[in-house]
Design a protein around this motif. Structure first.
Motif, PDB file in Angstrom:
ATOM      1  N   SER A 122     -43.401  51.770  41.070  1.00  0.00           N
ATOM      2  CA  SER A 122     -43.511  50.320  41.251  1.00  0.00           C
ATOM      3  C   SER A 122     -44.969  49.889  41.344  1.00  0.00           C
ATOM      4  O   SER A 122     -45.327  48.787  40.917  1.00  0.00           O
ATOM      5  N   ILE A 123     -45.812  50.745  41.908  1.00  0.00           N
ATOM      6  CA  ILE A 123     -47.244  50.448  41.959  1.00  0.00           C
ATOM      7  C   ILE A 123     -47.814  50.418  40.540  1.00  0.00           C
ATOM      8  O   ILE A 123     -48.541  49.487  40.162  1.00  0.00           O
ATOM      9  N   GLY A 124     -47.461  51.425  39.730  1.00  0.00           N
ATOM     10  CA  GLY A 124     -47.899  51.437  38.345  1.00  0.00           C
ATOM     11  C   GLY A 124     -47.406  50.230  37.580  1.00  0.00           C
ATOM     12  O   GLY A 124     -48.129  49.647  36.761  1.00  0.00           O
ATOM     13  N   ALA A 125     -46.160  49.817  37.846  1.00  0.00           N
ATOM     14  CA  ALA A 125     -45.588  48.657  37.167  1.00  0.00           C
ATOM     15  C   ALA A 125     -46.325  47.377  37.532  1.00  0.00           C
ATOM     16  O   ALA A 125     -46.636  46.541  36.669  1.00  0.00           O
ATOM     17  N   LYS A 126     -46.605  47.214  38.810  1.00  0.00           N
ATOM     18  CA  LYS A 126     -47.256  45.972  39.263  1.00  0.00           C
ATOM     19  C   LYS A 126     -48.692  45.878  38.749  1.00  0.00           C
ATOM     20  O   LYS A 126     -49.178  44.778  38.459  1.00  0.00           O
TER      21      LYS A 126
END
Length: 530
Positions: A415-419
């Protein structure tokens, strides 16, 4: 110029925005060079596995290679799971690792392991830089390999003593690889195959999403008017209401789509990776195949190819759509599409009388409340199967799964990579309690970066999927239960808003409130109804 400075300038030349990792003695010069970069942000994570997962999801969503960094020995080996997951899911990732100087590599030595050999089986390319002046060539080759068809992982090892050597600064120019398409005769062969059969069934794979070919495929499907189904990772190509959408295939059990596939006489398989599901699982009748992909088909008795269209999927479909596609409208027997919708809980109406807090009911709420560009990231577990069946993203590449390696622990760091890849898109992370605690520490990373997304932890104190499989196989289960912390309080200890959810109404209202005010990171500890 110091070799590590040249390396960082080469990364800048490749358009790298973030490097995820943890510093170590053997990578201190690289981190020092990153600290002085005006184009790249080094993100210090809490575990190297998290760094690899961040790079994986960033690569999938940004369309360019994600980059992660680890030191030698345990730092490098901690990358293994995330790097192999990215490689199997064909996500472009370049991993940089440190290594001991050459003189320590010929005998037993502290923290020395042969990183290159360890990573060779699970990457597209694993290499050691043996002379510092080869850094520009190696970096350019690494990014080319990571991004070219089919994308995947690359590992570059830089021994510590080379990082400080003085070398010329000569990053190599980045050149785009021109798309390839088959010659006209092959297209005529493909059209002849389509004319030959009466009931084609289209299977949509992850390659369609990777190559951003959804619009071209929609044009083809609308012309052919035959039924189509998605692999887990291709969901979102067809809208939920599209009449040819027969949703998702690839389940080991209760795969109703197989009834439609078995009724067909030709399979048009587009951008499908065997790692998503082996053909023997969905082509038991060994139906003939029209193969459209960036790579030739693997030899497989359950995948009898009549014609192959090999090259850029997007450009192949563009060219195919220039021809007069003969309409092959047909519907599988027994109102199958409606049966799939009911069985997979697609578009279900939630009972207004004490609705249960089930994953299917939660997915219905998420789908109803989310905007078109919302990214949902699922961890691995029984909930992943429910999400693959039930949840219908409104666009391609808006549902992120670890499917090839099916690795637990991807959702929170992912989710960090996505954001970071899509800062303006809402992100919802759905994870079981088992997967959550594998990389729970990365919520500190997200908080430190000031990211805002929603974490939903499905809390039932059991590895549900393993319990179901063991009960089926042995009549009982063992080693699948555990106790959990108070996830809401744990989140609060990181400075993250945490809330315990015990009723469906509370979930519905809480989710709506957070979606309407998405300025902060929040975590829902959901006590699910089994």
């Amino acid at each position: 110029m110091k070799a590590s400075d040249v390396l960082v300038q080469c990364l800048e030349n490749e358009g790298v925005e973030y490097v995820f990792g943890i510093p170590g003695k053997e990578t201190l010069d690289i981190v020092d060079s990153l600290a002085r970069s005006t184009k790249i942000k080094f993100i210090n994570v809490r575990h190297e596995q998290g760094a690899a997962f961040m790079a994986d999801v960033y690569g999938r969503l940004s369309g360019k290679a994600g980059v992660c960094l680890a030191t030698l020995g345990p730092g490098a080996t901690n990358l293994l799971t995330g790097i192999s997951s990215a490689n199997l899911d064909h996500s472009p990732v370049v991993a940089l690792t440190g290594q001991a100087p050459f003189e320590r590599q010929h005998s037993e030595s502290h923290q020395y392991v042969d990183i290159v050999k360890i990573f060779e089986p699970i990457t597209k390319w694993s290499t050691q830089i043996k002379e510092s002046q080869s850094i520009p060539t190696t970096i350019r080759k690494a990014f080319n390999i990571a991004n070219m068809t089919k994308p995947g992982s690359v590992v570059i090892e830089l021994p510590e003593h080379l990082a400080t050597q003085e070398i010329p600064n000569k990053p190599l120019p980045v050149k785009m690889i021109p798309p390839t398409i088959p010659i006209n005769e092959i297209f005529q062969d493909a059209l002849a195959v389509i004319r030959k059969y009466k009931k084609p069934f289209i299977l949509i794979g992850n390659g369609v999403v990777r190559e951003q070919a959804a619009n071209e495929l929609l044009t083809f499907i609308d012309a052919l008017q035959s039924p189509a189904a998605h692999s887990f990772m291709a969901k979102g190509v067809l809208a939920k209401k599209h009449p040819q959408n027969f949703f998702t295939f690839g389940f080991s059990e209760q795969d109703l789509v197989l009834q439609g596939i078995e009724e067909a006489d030709l399979l048009i398989v587009i951008g499908f990776d065997f790692v998503e599901a082996l053909p023997k699982e969905w082509n038991k009748k060994k139906l003939p195949v029209l193969h459209i992909d960036s790579m030739p088909a693997e030899n497989n008795e359950y995948y009898p190819v009549e014609v192959e269209l090999i090259g850029s999927i997007k450009h192949i479909l563009q060219q195919l759509n220039q021809f007069n596609i003969e309409k092959k409208a047909w519907e599988p027997f027994g109102n199958l599409r409606e049966k799939i919708k009911q069985s997979y809980y697609i578009g279900q109406k939630i009972s207004q009388v004490s609705p249960l807090l089930t994953i299917e009911n939660m997915l219905a709420v998420i789908e109803a409340q989310c905007v078109e560009n919302t990214i949902v990231i699922s961890d691995v577990g029984s909930h992943k199967i429910s999400i693959a069946r039930t949840y219908q993203p409104k666009q391609p590449n808006r549902l992120i799964l670890s499917n090839g390696l099916a690795s637990m622990g991807i959702a929170i760091p992912g989710s960090i990579g996505a954001k970071l890849a899509c800062p303006n898109d809402p992100v919802i992370c759905i994870t079981g309690d088992g997967g959550a605690l594998m990389n729970m520490s990365e919520i500190e990373t997200a908080k430190r970066l000031g990211l805002s997304f929603i974490i939903i932890i499905l809390n039932d104190s059991i590895l549900k999927l393993e319990q179901v499989m063991m009960n089926k196989k042995f009549g009982e289960s063992f080693g699948v239960s555990f106790s959990n912390p108070d996830f809401a309080q744990l989140a609060e200890s990181f400075g993250v808003k945490g809330k315990k959810i015990t009723t469906f109404k509370d979930f519905e209202e809480s989710l709506k409130k957070v979606i309407e005010s998405p300025e902060e990171l929040c975590l829902f500890d959901v006590c699910v109804n089994n």
